[in-house]
Design a protein around this motif. Structure first.
Motif, PDB file in Angstrom:
ATOM      1  N   SER A   1       0.662  -1.135   0.022  1.00  0.00           N
ATOM      2  CA  SER A   1      -0.039  -0.190   0.022  1.00  0.00           C
ATOM      3  C   SER A   1       0.763   1.303   0.047  1.00  0.00           C
ATOM      4  N   ILE A   2       1.934   1.249   0.436  1.00  0.00           N
ATOM      5  CA  ILE A   2       2.818   2.430   0.562  1.00  0.00           C
ATOM      6  C   ILE A   2       3.220   2.623  -0.828  1.00  0.00           C
ATOM      7  N   VAL A   3       3.650   1.757  -1.720  1.00  0.00           N
ATOM      8  CA  VAL A   3       4.337   2.125  -2.838  1.00  0.00           C
ATOM      9  C   VAL A   3       3.097   2.219  -3.995  1.00  0.00           C
ATOM     10  N   LEU A   4       2.090   1.833  -3.697  1.00  0.00           N
ATOM     11  CA  LEU A   4       0.695   2.020  -4.601  1.00  0.00           C
ATOM     12  C   LEU A   4       0.308   3.482  -4.144  1.00  0.00           C
ATOM     13  N   ASN A   5       0.240   3.915  -3.030  1.00  0.00           N
ATOM     14  CA  ASN A   5      -0.356   5.200  -2.513  1.00  0.00           C
ATOM     15  C   ASN A   5       1.155   6.295  -3.098  1.00  0.00           C
ATOM     16  N   ASN A   6       2.180   6.127  -2.955  1.00  0.00           N
ATOM     17  CA  ASN A   6       3.100   6.753  -3.458  1.00  0.00           C
ATOM     18  C   ASN A   6       3.329   7.162  -4.961  1.00  0.00           C
ATOM     19  N   LEU A   7       2.884   5.997  -5.751  1.00  0.00           N
ATOM     20  CA  LEU A   7       2.865   6.078  -7.061  1.00  0.00           C
ATOM     21  C   LEU A   7       1.575   7.050  -7.491  1.00  0.00           C
ATOM     22  N   GLY A   8       0.692   6.730  -6.735  1.00  0.00           N
ATOM     23  CA  GLY A   8      -0.480   7.595  -6.992  1.00  0.00           C
ATOM     24  C   GLY A   8      -0.274   9.181  -6.757  1.00  0.00           C
ATOM     25  N   LEU A   9       0.782   9.306  -5.716  1.00  0.00           N
ATOM     26  CA  LEU A   9       0.870  10.586  -5.474  1.00  0.00           C
ATOM     27  C   LEU A   9       1.867  11.290  -6.698  1.00  0.00           C
ATOM     28  N   ALA A  10       2.625  10.334  -7.110  1.00  0.00           N
ATOM     29  CA  ALA A  10       3.604  10.952  -8.134  1.00  0.00           C
ATOM     30  C   ALA A  10       2.512  11.431  -9.366  1.00  0.00           C
ATOM     31  N   TYR A  11       1.556  10.527  -9.608  1.00  0.00           N
ATOM     32  CA  TYR A  11       0.761  11.071 -10.770  1.00  0.00           C
ATOM     33  C   TYR A  11      -0.150  12.368 -10.374  1.00  0.00           C
ATOM     34  N   TYR A  12      -0.393  12.471  -9.201  1.00  0.00           N
ATOM     35  CA  TYR A  12      -1.310  13.386  -8.592  1.00  0.00           C
ATOM     36  C   TYR A  12      -0.589  14.916  -8.931  1.00  0.00           C
ATOM     37  N   ASN A  13       0.674  14.688  -8.344  1.00  0.00           N
ATOM     38  CA  ASN A  13       1.675  16.183  -8.625  1.00  0.00           C
ATOM     39  C   ASN A  13       1.987  16.208  -9.949  1.00  0.00           C
ATOM     40  N   ALA A  14       2.049  15.213 -10.755  1.00  0.00           N
ATOM     41  CA  ALA A  14       1.935  15.603 -12.300  1.00  0.00           C
ATOM     42  C   ALA A  14       0.790  15.899 -13.144  1.00  0.00           C
ATOM     43  N   ASP A  15      -0.002  16.058 -12.147  1.00  0.00           N
ATOM     44  CA  ASP A  15      -1.421  16.517 -12.943  1.00  0.00           C
ATOM     45  C   ASP A  15      -2.134  15.351 -13.612  1.00  0.00           C
ATOM     46  N   LYS A  16      -1.902  14.148 -13.570  1.00  0.00           N
ATOM     47  CA  LYS A  16      -2.463  12.908 -14.100  1.00  0.00           C
ATOM     48  C   LYS A  16      -3.392  12.216 -13.291  1.00  0.00           C
ATOM     49  N   GLN A  17      -4.560  13.092 -13.193  1.00  0.00           N
ATOM     50  CA  GLN A  17      -5.508  12.580 -12.209  1.00  0.00           C
ATOM     51  C   GLN A  17      -6.038  11.301 -12.025  1.00  0.00           C
ATOM     52  N   ASP A  18      -6.370  10.990 -13.541  1.00  0.00           N
ATOM     53  CA  ASP A  18      -7.215   9.668 -13.782  1.00  0.00           C
ATOM     54  C   ASP A  18      -6.247   8.339 -13.333  1.00  0.00           C
ATOM     55  N   SER A  19      -4.757   8.467 -13.792  1.00  0.00           N
ATOM     56  CA  SER A  19      -3.822   7.575 -13.301  1.00  0.00           C
ATOM     57  C   SER A  19      -3.797   7.634 -11.568  1.00  0.00           C
ATOM     58  N   ALA A  20      -3.816   8.646 -11.200  1.00  0.00           N
ATOM     59  CA  ALA A  20      -3.679   8.769  -9.667  1.00  0.00           C
ATOM     60  C   ALA A  20      -4.661   8.008  -9.070  1.00  0.00           C
ATOM     61  N   ALA A  21      -5.961   8.110  -9.404  1.00  0.00           N
ATOM     62  CA  ALA A  21      -7.221   7.684  -8.996  1.00  0.00           C
ATOM     63  C   ALA A  21      -7.076   6.164  -8.944  1.00  0.00           C
ATOM     64  N   VAL A  22      -6.420   5.589 -10.213  1.00  0.00           N
ATOM     65  CA  VAL A  22      -6.271   4.045 -10.256  1.00  0.00           C
ATOM     66  C   VAL A  22      -5.505   3.683  -9.011  1.00  0.00           C
ATOM     67  N   TYR A  23      -4.432   4.429  -8.795  1.00  0.00           N
ATOM     68  CA  TYR A  23      -3.544   3.507  -7.773  1.00  0.00           C
ATOM     69  C   TYR A  23      -4.149   3.920  -6.465  1.00  0.00           C
ATOM     70  N   PHE A  24      -4.720   5.142  -5.909  1.00  0.00           N
ATOM     71  CA  PHE A  24      -5.350   5.165  -4.982  1.00  0.00           C
ATOM     72  C   PHE A  24      -6.444   4.183  -4.560  1.00  0.00           C
ATOM     73  N   ARG A  25      -7.188   3.704  -5.657  1.00  0.00           N
ATOM     74  CA  ARG A  25      -8.396   3.015  -5.402  1.00  0.00           C
ATOM     75  C   ARG A  25      -7.667   1.424  -5.109  1.00  0.00           C
ATOM     76  N   ARG A  26      -6.463   1.034  -5.799  1.00  0.00           N
ATOM     77  CA  ARG A  26      -5.909  -0.045  -5.486  1.00  0.00           C
ATOM     78  C   ARG A  26      -5.417  -0.097  -3.971  1.00  0.00           C
ATOM     79  N   VAL A  27      -4.895   1.049  -3.486  1.00  0.00           N
ATOM     80  CA  VAL A  27      -4.557   1.090  -2.032  1.00  0.00           C
ATOM     81  C   VAL A  27      -5.702   0.617  -1.262  1.00  0.00           C
ATOM     82  N   MET A  28      -6.938   1.297  -1.470  1.00  0.00           N
ATOM     83  CA  MET A  28      -8.132   0.960  -0.701  1.00  0.00           C
ATOM     84  C   MET A  28      -8.784  -0.513  -1.070  1.00  0.00           C
ATOM     85  N   SER A  29      -8.355  -0.984  -2.174  1.00  0.00           N
ATOM     86  CA  SER A  29      -8.670  -2.451  -2.214  1.00  0.00           C
ATOM     87  C   SER A  29      -8.189  -3.331  -1.349  1.00  0.00           C
ATOM     88  N   VAL A  30      -6.771  -3.202  -1.294  1.00  0.00           N
ATOM     89  CA  VAL A  30      -5.791  -4.092  -0.566  1.00  0.00           C
ATOM     90  C   VAL A  30      -5.732  -3.613   1.071  1.00  0.00           C
TER      91      VAL A  30
END
Length: 231
Positions: A97-126
């Motif tokens: 979950s740490i790496v998944l969340n961090n990857l989501g944050l990288a996409y968020y900071n790069a303003d790639k919100q659709d990709s960010a949401a994918v990884y944050f949802r993966r965190v919540m699934s696990v």
């Protein structure tokens, strides 16, 4: 001991203990991870990269080196490198979950919100009880101007962790943007009660009181922010 000195920002002392640990057991990767973190903290990124890669060479089954490289490259806004290293970490530990969340944050900071949401949802699934992933999904929807969805996830984050400052502040900011000034005051004041030096709450309350023409209160919160030495 080295980590204690690093937390106190005593860089030379921390470095000495990390180096000593590496000399005692040069096959152990943890001292090299710590040296990488220390050099990244002092913005010596080439040295940080060297030590993180040294840790990976010693133990290429440990995701931590890849994760820390991702964190560092996100910090310096080299997002392509950050994605690469986070994905390498996920190859070793796909549900971390740490790496998944961090990857989501990288996409968020790069303003790639659709990709960010994918990884944050993966965190919540696990990790369904992870309040940080819920809050981060709120940030994604907030940035996309989907305010109802943003509020849903901010609120969920607070249900999972009642005293999560970022979620309280985000709700306060969202309500301010929706011109619900009483609601914004409620959340931001509650945040300040628990965290009196929270800069976001101070600045947002200043803005709220300006909008409601309560200028004495606006000046009060502005002055408090000045005392924090940031404005």
């Amino acid at each position: 001991i080295g980590q204690f000195y690093q937390e106190q920002n005593l860089v030379d002392s921390a470095r000495a203990y990390y180096v000593q640990a590496a000399v005692i057991d040069p096959s152990y990767d943890a001292p090299f991870i710590n040296l990488g973190r220390l050099y990244a903290q002092t913005k010596q990124y080439d040295s940080a990269t060297y030590y993180y890669r040294k840790a990976i060479d010693l133990n290429n089954k440990n995701f931590r080196g890849y994760n820390q490289l991702g964190v560092m490259f996100t910090e310096i806004k080299n997002y392509d490198s950050a994605y690469y290293y986070y994905r390498k970490g996920l190859e070793l530990n796909p549900d971390n979950s740490i790496v998944l969340n961090n990857l989501g944050l990288a996409y968020y900071n790069a303003d790639k919100q659709d990709s960010a949401a994918v990884y944050f949802r993966r965190v919540m699934s696990v990790s369904p009880d992870n309040p940080y992933a819920a809050n981060n999904l709120g940030l994604v929807f907030h940035k996309l101007k989907k305010m109802d969805s943003a509020m849903f996830y901010y609120t969920k984050a607070m249900e999972l962790k009642k005293d999560l400052p970022s979620a309280q502040g985000n709700i306060g900011r969202l309500l301010y943007e929706q011109k619900d000034y009483d609601g914004a005051k409620y959340y931001l004041k509650n945040l300040l009660e628990a965290h009196p030096e929270n800069m976001g709450a101070l600045l947002n309350l200043e803005q709220v009181y300006k909008q409601t023409n309560e200028f004495d209160s606006a000046i009060y919160f502005y002055t408090r922010s000045l005392q924090r030495g940031v404005v």
